[in-house]
Structures are given as structure tokens and as C-alpha cells.
Design an enzyme around this catalytic site. Structure first.
Site, mmCIF file in Angstrom:
data_model
loop_
_atom_site.group_PDB
_atom_site.id
_atom_site.type_symbol
_atom_site.label_atom_id
_atom_site.label_comp_id
_atom_site.label_asym_id
_atom_site.label_seq_id
_atom_site.Cartn_x
_atom_site.Cartn_y
_atom_site.Cartn_z
ATOM 1 N N SER A 124 2.829 28.015 3.258
ATOM 2 C CA SER A 124 2.696 26.565 3.392
ATOM 3 C C SER A 124 2.961 26.142 4.828
ATOM 4 C CB SER A 124 3.732 25.910 2.470
ATOM 5 O OG SER A 124 3.827 24.541 2.737
ATOM 6 N N TYR A 148 12.574 24.933 -0.251
ATOM 7 C CA TYR A 148 11.235 25.443 -0.581
ATOM 8 C C TYR A 148 10.611 26.145 0.629
ATOM 9 C CZ TYR A 148 6.192 25.314 -1.185
ATOM 10 O OH TYR A 148 4.858 25.660 -1.208
ATOM 11 N N LYS A 152 9.472 30.203 1.295
ATOM 12 C CA LYS A 152 8.127 30.646 1.710
ATOM 13 C C LYS A 152 8.224 31.459 2.998
ATOM 14 C CE LYS A 152 5.515 29.220 -1.494
ATOM 15 N NZ LYS A 152 4.629 30.106 -2.254
#
Ligand code: NAD
Ligand code: WQD
Length: 351
Positions: A124, A148, A152
Site C-alpha cells: 500500500s 496497518y 505492510k
């Protein structure tokens, strides 16, 4: 190729599955339906005219993953399965590290056992954090500001180290910007089970009357109209980037990190206006405080994707909005409707 698609019942995975089937690949979708529905897989079969293997399993279950990869023996894996809500990741950090990081480790271990040497990973743009310059290119420093994003970034590093230790392997780490839109058939699309976290699904639910108004999170940013600017990319373009990444992984050894965006930005107000045009509906909004953690602008430099994979985004903002609206109108409750079933963990169906 035989391709294992983890998280293939989800938003981006389902669109990618259709593109892979159109290219005559043999696919197997592995998902635990935590954020998706088996109905989506039925629709992929109907739209593509192909049956494919389906496995209900959790990537956090290391033993099950090894068993499934031993049985399917993929040539490549596209790893979508994961948790993606920034706000929730702050409340449930351990769960996010477990699924996104440990799940990736389990997958790599299972790939080693079954001899699979190619992986495409869903990363992302959030890994970049606050921009030091724009547009973001792949050399921009990574300093993710939320749990988050850190999961990643860690998964990226783990995959890169896995690949570095195996000279016959390849990894493509795709950093998505802001995926929106739906399939042309209006049969598959984004189906948030709760209040949408992302802008366009929220706007779409306001347009259909499920919610009263959009909150614009801040109108005092340094952008052309004061609202946040993002690089929105049509999910079908994004799905096709995975097909291109697979071709790259097939002809090339090493790790490549590649932005997937359009290179153009649109503000929140512009998105609301575009959606209003596409739907023919008024979209009431109210300006509220900034959302904590948001940045003013996020835009990709997508030139590496074109240079290495010959891929570039083709679809317009209007196509993003009209396809979202068509999907929303045809499926006001998403995939949830009569006949929805909840499969048990580790059900296996070979196609
Ligand atoms: P999604 O939630 O629609 O799809 C993820 C799929 O993974 C779902 O079908 C879900 O049921 C499944 N899943 C979740 N946990 C699992 C587990 N433990 N075991 C097996 N399956 C599991 O999300 P999406 O938007 O399609 O995103 C796909 C991937 O792309 C995710 O890894 C996400 O982090 C990443 N990504 C998404 C965006 C975005 O804005 N949508 C942007 C950048 C990156
Ligand atoms: C877009 C713009 C908001 C909702 C997130 C994740 C990122 C990636 C994509 C997974 C911003 C504004 C939003 C609303 C608003 N996901 N907004 N009102 O924050 O760029 O990225 O999704 O990997 O990791 O962080 O996307 O759609 O939430 O917001 O004004 O109700 O819309 O402030 O400017 P974001 P978004």
C-alpha cells in the site's frame, strides 16, 4: 500458470481473479471470508464461465497453509489476504500483525515446502507515510504512521529477504494507491460490511440514500480546493497490473517494488462532484475536522510500472464513478442477500 490467490474473494482479489481466468490461468482462491462472501466466488464463476478450486482457510493457520499448498502446488501466489482498516489496526494491533505479518510468513514457509518461487504481494502507498516530496516514487523513504502501514512494510521486508535467499525466485511488491470502481458487469464490486472507511464507498451509500451526508474531513489543506487529494485508480486497471506483475515475475528473478497509481490526483470535493454527475443525484456533505493521521496529498509516480511491466492505468475518473454507481444500484446490499451461507473453516472444494 497455476496461481494461488489468497484473499481472492475480496474486492481487489475478485477483479484480479476475473482477469486471470480471462487469460486462461488455472487459479485457486483461498479465503476465510472474514471480509467477503462466497457469493462473490459464484459470480466470478458465472462471469468467467470457468470453475476453479476454492479453499476456505485462514492464512494464520500455518499447518493448514502447508497442506493446501502441498495439495495445489502453485507456480505463483498472489497474496491479497489481509486486514486493511487503518482505524481498526490501532485497536487490534496484535491481530493485524498476526494476519498481515505472520500470515505472510506462513505463506512463504508453505511456498518453500511446495517449491513455489514467485509471489506478488498487495502492499500500500500508506507505507510511505508523510511525503518528503511528491509524487511518491518507489525510492521515497518509508515511514508508515499507522499499525496497518507498519504491517505492510514489515511484510514487504520479509518477502524481500525471503527472495534474496533464493536465487531462482521472484517477488513483486505492488504499492496500491486508492483503488475505486467496480467491474463492468456490475456483478462484483467493493462491499464494505460495516460503515465504509473509504471515501468513494461512503459517497456511493449517500447517493443511494443509505446515509444522510458525506463528512469532508478537513477543507484547510494545501490543495487546490482545501480538501485532501488522492490518486484514485480503477480496480480493473489495478487487477490488470497483477497480470502484468505475474508476467514480470515469470521472466525475471529478484524483488521489484512498484507503485500502482495513475499519477493524477483528485480532491474530495472533485470526487463528490464527479459522483454526483455519474449518479445524477445530489450528494449532501458537511465539512468537519481533519481525520487524524491524514495527509494533504498522495500521488504516485507510476513510471516504473510502465518501464518494467508495460502497464499503465487507462480508465478515467468518470468510469470509476459510473461503475461504482452501477454496482451500488444493482446490489444495494452488496453480496448479502437470500441464500448467503457461512462456510466452515478449512472447507476445500477442488474445481
Ligand atoms: P478485502 O478485505 O476486500 O479483501 C481481503 C480478503 O482477504 C477478503 O476476502 C478477506 O475475507 C480475506 N482475508 C482476510 N483475512 C484473512 C485470513 N486471515 N485468511 C484468509 N483470508 C483472509 O480487501 P481489498 O481491498 O481487496 O484488499 C486486498 C489487499 O490489498 C489487502 O492486503 C489490502 O491490505 C491491500 N490494499 C488494499 C487497498 C484498498 O484501498 N482497498 C489499498 C492498498 C492495499
Ligand atoms: C481519501 C480522502 C480523506 C472518507 C486509505 C488507507 C490506505 C489505503 C487506501 C489500504 C482523504 C477523505 C474520506 C470520508 C473524507 N488502504 N475522506 N470523508 O485515507 O487515502 O487511504 O485507503 O491499504 O492505506 O489509509 O483513503 O478513501 O479513506 O480517504 O473526507 O468519509 O477522502 O480525508 O483525503 P486514504 P480514504
Amino acid at each position: 500458470m497455476r496461481i494461488l490467490v489468497t484473499g481472492g474473494a475480496g474486492y481487489i482479489g475478485s477483479h484480479t481473479a476475473l482477469e486471470l481466468l480471462a487469460k486462461q490461468h488455472d487459479i485457486c482462491i483461498l479465503d476465510n471470508f472474514r471480509n467477503s462472501s462466497p457469493e462473490c466466488l459464484r459470480r466470478i464463476e458465472k462471469l468467467s464461465g470457468h470453475h476453479f478450486s476454492q479453499i476456505t482457510a485462514d492464512v494464520s493457520d500455518s499447518e493448514a497453509m502447508e497442506g493446501h499448498l502441498d495439495a495445489y502446488r502453485p507456480d505463483a501466489v498472489i497474496h491479497f489476504a489481509g486486514l486493511k482498516a487503518v482505524g481498526e489496526s490501532a485497536e487490534k494491533p496484535v491481530e493485524y500483525y498476526d494476519v498481515n505479518v505472520s500470515g505472510t510468513i506462513n505463506l512463504l514457509r508453505a511456498m518453500d515446502r511446495s517449491g513455489c518461487r514467485k509471489i506478488i504481494f498487495s502492499s500500500s502507498a500508506t507505507v510511505y507515510g508523510r511525503p518528503e516530496y511528491l509524487p511518491f516514487d518507489e525510492n521515497h523513504p518509508c515511514a508508515p504512521e499507522n499499525v496497518y502501514g507498519r504491517t505492510k512494510h514489515m511484510a514487504e521486508k520479509i518477502i524481500q529477504d525471503w527472495q534474496g535467499a533464493r536465487s531462482d525466485s521472484s517477488a513483486v511488491l505492488l504499492r496500491y494507491f486508492n483503488p475505486v470502481g467496480a467491474h463492468d458487469s456490475a456483478e462484483i464490486g467493493e462491499d464494505p460490511t460495516d460503515t465504509p472507511n473509504n471515501l468513494l464507498p461512503y459517497v456511493s451509500q449517500v447517493a443511494i440514500g443509505r446515509r444522510d451526508r458525506v463528512s469532508i474531513f478537513g477543507a484547510d489543506y494545501e490543495t487546490r480546493d482545501g480538501t485532501g487529494m488522492r490518486d484514485y485508480i480503477h480496480v480493473v486497471d489495478l487487477a490488470r497490473a497483477h497480470v502484468a506483475a505475474l508476467e514480470l515475475a515469470d521472466r525475471h528473478q529478484g524483488t521489484e517494488t512498484i507503485n500502482v497509481g495513475t499519477g493524477a490526483g483528485h480532491t474530495v470535493r472533485e470526487m463528490i462532484d464527479a459522483f454526483s454527475r455519474a449518479s445524477g443525484r445530489d450528494i449532501p456533505y458537511v465539512v468537519t475536522d481533519r481525520r487524524p493521521g491524514d495527509i494533504a496529498t498522495s500521488i504516485a509516480d507510476p513510471s516504473k510500472a510502465y518501464k518494467l511491466m508495460g502497464w499503465k492505468a487507462e480508465r478515467t475518473l468518470d468510469e470509476m464513478c459510473t461503475s461504482t454507481w452501477a454496482w451500488q444500484q444493482r446490489n444495494p446490499n452488496g453480496f448479502r442477500g437470500p441464500g448467503h451461507s457461512n462456510p466452515t473453516k478449512n472447507d476445500v472444494r477442488q474445481g
